[in-house]
Design a protein around this motif. Structure first.
Motif, PDB file in Angstrom:
ATOM      1  N   VAL A  61       1.857   5.257 -12.581  1.00  0.00           N
ATOM      2  CA  VAL A  61       2.063   6.086 -11.379  1.00  0.00           C
ATOM      3  C   VAL A  61       2.045   5.255 -10.096  1.00  0.00           C
ATOM      4  N   GLY A  62       1.779   3.957 -10.211  1.00  0.00           N
ATOM      5  CA  GLY A  62       1.843   3.084  -9.052  1.00  0.00           C
ATOM      6  C   GLY A  62       0.574   2.972  -8.228  1.00  0.00           C
TER       7      GLY A  62
ATOM      8  N   GLU B 157     -11.119   4.788  -6.094  1.00  0.00           N
ATOM      9  CA  GLU B 157     -10.747   5.931  -5.252  1.00  0.00           C
ATOM     10  C   GLU B 157      -9.998   6.987  -6.073  1.00  0.00           C
ATOM     11  N   ALA B 158      -9.101   6.535  -6.943  1.00  0.00           N
ATOM     12  CA  ALA B 158      -8.372   7.473  -7.804  1.00  0.00           C
ATOM     13  C   ALA B 158      -9.341   8.224  -8.709  1.00  0.00           C
ATOM     14  N   ARG B 159     -10.309   7.510  -9.253  1.00  0.00           N
ATOM     15  CA  ARG B 159     -11.301   8.142 -10.126  1.00  0.00           C
ATOM     16  C   ARG B 159     -12.120   9.178  -9.364  1.00  0.00           C
TER      17      ARG B 159
ATOM     18  N   LEU C 187      -0.277   9.766  -4.493  1.00  0.00           N
ATOM     19  CA  LEU C 187       0.267  10.260  -3.228  1.00  0.00           C
ATOM     20  C   LEU C 187      -0.807  10.268  -2.139  1.00  0.00           C
ATOM     21  N   ILE C 188      -1.979  10.757  -2.463  1.00  0.00           N
ATOM     22  CA  ILE C 188      -3.083  10.818  -1.495  1.00  0.00           C
ATOM     23  C   ILE C 188      -3.449   9.413  -1.027  1.00  0.00           C
ATOM     24  N   LEU C 189      -3.566   8.479  -1.948  1.00  0.00           N
ATOM     25  CA  LEU C 189      -3.931   7.106  -1.584  1.00  0.00           C
ATOM     26  C   LEU C 189      -2.862   6.464  -0.710  1.00  0.00           C
ATOM     27  N   ASP C 190      -1.588   6.706  -1.031  1.00  0.00           N
ATOM     28  CA  ASP C 190      -0.503   6.158  -0.210  1.00  0.00           C
ATOM     29  C   ASP C 190      -0.522   6.763   1.195  1.00  0.00           C
ATOM     30  N   LEU C 191      -0.771   8.068   1.283  1.00  0.00           N
ATOM     31  CA  LEU C 191      -0.845   8.717   2.596  1.00  0.00           C
ATOM     32  C   LEU C 191      -2.035   8.217   3.407  1.00  0.00           C
ATOM     33  N   GLU C 192      -3.165   8.007   2.755  1.00  0.00           N
ATOM     34  CA  GLU C 192      -4.333   7.458   3.453  1.00  0.00           C
ATOM     35  C   GLU C 192      -4.027   6.070   4.014  1.00  0.00           C
TER      36      GLU C 192
ATOM     37  N   ARG D 213      -2.579   2.568   8.656  1.00  0.00           N
ATOM     38  CA  ARG D 213      -1.613   1.645   9.250  1.00  0.00           C
ATOM     39  C   ARG D 213      -1.138   2.159  10.601  1.00  0.00           C
ATOM     40  N   LEU D 214      -0.814   3.444  10.671  1.00  0.00           N
ATOM     41  CA  LEU D 214      -0.333   4.019  11.927  1.00  0.00           C
ATOM     42  C   LEU D 214      -1.419   4.024  12.996  1.00  0.00           C
TER      43      LEU D 214
END
Length: 104
Positions: free
Chosen positions: A40-41, A67-69, A84-89, A94-95
């Motif tokens: 899932v990346g 974090e995923a766990r 998805l949640i980790l990528d958004l975090e 970054r922003l």
């Protein structure tokens, strides 16, 4: 009778990666779960065609896996949603850093 608990630690770095089994153990999971993380990346491996017992992981990988766990345990999300949640975090962090660098 006294019991003694022995705790050992090792730094995870470019010179000292951990294996898939060690990553699984650190997260209280099994190798199949680590394979799913890669699928899932959530974590990446340099040689995806290699067998999982040959994969190597580093500190950021361990952090994302933990974090995923936590997301699975605390919120009941699947690994797709955790990715998805980790990528958004990460994107939010970054922003925020960009805005802070611009003085906003």
């Amino acid at each position: 009778m006294a019991f003694v608990t022995v705790i050992s630690a090792a730094a995870i770095g470019l010179d000292n990666p951990i294996a898939a089994g060690e990553l699984a153990h650190a997260c209280g999971a099994d190798i199949d779960w680590v394979v799913q993380l890669v699928e899932v990346g959530i974590v990446e491996v340099k040689l995806p065609t290699a067998q999982p017992d040959q994969w190597q992981f580093y500190s950021p990988d361990l952090h994302r896996a933990l974090e995923a766990r936590r997301l699975e345990r605390d919120f009941g999300v699947g690994l797709d949603a955790a990715a998805l949640i980790l990528d958004l975090e990460n994107e939010v962090r970054r922003l925020k850093a960009v805005l802070q660098a611009q003085g906003r």
